[in-house]
Design a protein around this motif. Structure first.
Motif, mmCIF file in Angstrom:
data_model
loop_
_atom_site.group_PDB
_atom_site.id
_atom_site.type_symbol
_atom_site.label_atom_id
_atom_site.label_comp_id
_atom_site.label_asym_id
_atom_site.label_seq_id
_atom_site.Cartn_x
_atom_site.Cartn_y
_atom_site.Cartn_z
ATOM 1 N N VAL A 280 -9.232 45.676 59.308
ATOM 2 C CA VAL A 280 -9.050 44.650 58.274
ATOM 3 C C VAL A 280 -9.886 43.399 58.530
ATOM 4 C CG1 VAL A 280 -6.708 45.463 57.883
ATOM 5 C CG2 VAL A 280 -7.066 43.481 59.366
ATOM 6 N N ILE A 289 -10.193 41.638 51.501
ATOM 7 C CA ILE A 289 -8.951 40.991 51.922
ATOM 8 C C ILE A 289 -9.092 39.474 51.864
ATOM 9 C CG2 ILE A 289 -7.450 40.602 53.923
ATOM 10 C CD1 ILE A 289 -8.017 43.596 54.629
ATOM 11 N N VAL A 349 -1.603 41.172 54.026
ATOM 12 C CA VAL A 349 -2.817 41.855 54.466
ATOM 13 C C VAL A 349 -2.737 43.345 54.134
ATOM 14 C CG1 VAL A 349 -4.146 42.560 56.502
ATOM 15 C CG2 VAL A 349 -3.367 40.194 56.282
ATOM 16 N N ALA A 352 -3.246 43.819 50.404
ATOM 17 C CA ALA A 352 -4.648 43.628 50.022
ATOM 18 C C ALA A 352 -5.497 44.825 50.448
ATOM 19 C CB ALA A 352 -5.188 42.337 50.649
ATOM 20 N N HIS A 353 -5.214 45.378 51.614
ATOM 21 C CA HIS A 353 -5.951 46.558 52.073
ATOM 22 C C HIS A 353 -5.674 47.753 51.174
ATOM 23 C CE1 HIS A 353 -7.059 49.988 54.659
ATOM 24 N NE2 HIS A 353 -7.980 49.159 55.136
#
Length: 393
Positions: A280, A289, A349, A352-353
């Motif tokens: 990430v 991200i 996170v 978003a990934h």
């Protein structure tokens, strides 16, 4: 004429242009080749520069090693020309605060700006003055205003430009404010990165004009942004992946995880994650991200406590929320997660990934940005019809 029949300076410029052409995938335009020859890069470098080896910066003085200094001037790499804002302490760790930018990126930006003779240009981030020298040669120095926040750098660049016969307007000031007396400009070109597009840049660029700037995000600091200014004061454009510049000084933020964000009295929530942490923070995933989260940054810590090999810290730019993701050095598919504050950052996170993965893992060139007249920033993928607000200030 072969390089052996030319002066060392001419041969070095030609060698640099060949190397740049290889990285660009095409020849540098003849007009910019002529500009590079007329404003050779080494003429803008100070006698003291810094080279990096193993992540540590070391001084290279022209008087001590003239051949090494000259060779550094014509490598296809950035050359650090100032450290620690010009005032390093005796025991300070050295970090770059100004440089002669990567030559391939410079020419890529000049191409992206579509500069033509007669165009008026606002240049933010004078630095050494090399870019300004080439622009002055190509467009005429009466058409260029270049702004530098550092007095010493501005004075040195002005002197170097004058030595070569160029007299653009060199302003020492805050680049966020542009330079209103000579507005409007056909092009605004920045050679420092920004996290928000300053309102003055849009206001001082004529409708239909372009803003070309490196983009910085707290999560990942690369991307070149090319915006077109509309009649209503909206600026819209897309990214390309070729750029990584020092952040504009007036947009810097210096937060420390320990002392500014994490406190001993915090009692975080605990969970686990199967998302590989290193996936990430690099490449296209990190770019996506960063644009989805906007105001979140990260840092690594090795062996923070016994039994933890390394820890990924994630925090908001206002320091009110944080997360820590631990690797014990053994398990590669499960990580301990700790989250504190009003936002659950590792959850964000992960979301978003997933969004990036669900949309075909897009690269930066599929992303765009819209800046509205009220200063709001909206990111989008493929089309501005489906956008999201980018947090930040």
């Amino acid at each position: 004429m072969s390089d052996t029949q030319q002066s060392p300076e001419q041969a070095a410029v030609r060698g640099l242009l060949r190397a740049v052409a290889t990285e660009l995938g095409h020849e540098v335009a003849p007009g910019w080749q002529a500009a590079a020859a007329a404003a050779p890069r080494h003429r803008f470098l100070p006698d003291l520069i810094w080279t990096s080896r193993d992540g540590h910066y070391r001084p290279l003085n022209r008087g001590d090693d003239p051949q090494g200094w000259f060779a550094a001037a014509y490598t296809v790499e950035p050359v650090v020309t100032q450290v620690n804002d010009g005032a390093p302490g005796e025991d300070d760790e050295l970090w770059p605060s100004s440089s002669a930018s990567h030559p391939s990126v410079v020419f890529r930006m000049l191409e992206a700006a579509g500069l033509r003779p007669g165009a008026s240009v606002l240049h933010i981030g004078t630095g050494t003055g090399w870019d300004s020298g080439m622009i002055s040669h190509r467009l005429g120095d009466t058409n260029l205003v270049t702004v530098e926040v550092d007095h010493a750098l501005a004075d040195r660049a002005r002197a170097r430009l004058k030595d070569l016969g160029y007299t653009p307007t060199v302003v020492c000031g805050d680049g966020r404010l542009g330079w209103e007396p000579a507005a409007p400009y056909d092009r605004t070109l920045a050679t420092c990165s920004v996290r928000r597009i300053p309102a003055a840049w849009i206001a001082q660029t004529r409708p239909g004009g372009l803003i070309v700037t490196p983009w910085d995000n707290p999560w990942i600091c690369w991307g070149l942004l090319r915006l077109t200014v509309g009649k209503d004061g909206t600026a819209v454009g897309r990214y390309s992946p070729h750029s990584a510049f020092m952040l504009m000084r007036t947009q810097r933020q210096d937060l420390r995880i320990h002392g500014d964000v994490v406190s001993e009295d915090h009692r975080p929530d605990e969970s686990t994650s199967v998302l590989p942490r290193r996936d990430v923070v690099a490449g296209n995933a990190a770019f996506a991200i960063g644009h989805r989260l906007g105001d979140v940054w990260h840092t690594w810590q090795d062996e923070p406590v016994p039994g933890v090999a390394d820890r990924l810290w994630v925090a908001t730019c206002d320091g009110t929320s944080w997360a820590a993701v631990d690797h014990d050095g053994r398990e590669e598919d499960r990580f301990a997660v700790y989250q504190h504050g009003p936002r659950r950052l590792w959850d964000e996170v992960e979301e978003a990934h997933r969004w990036w993965d669900d949309h075909g893992r897009p690269g930066s060139d599929r992303f765009g940005l819209t800046v509205t007249p009220d200063g709001a920033h909206h990111g989008w993928l493929d089309t501005s019809a489906d956008s999201w607000p980018i947090r930040g200030r």
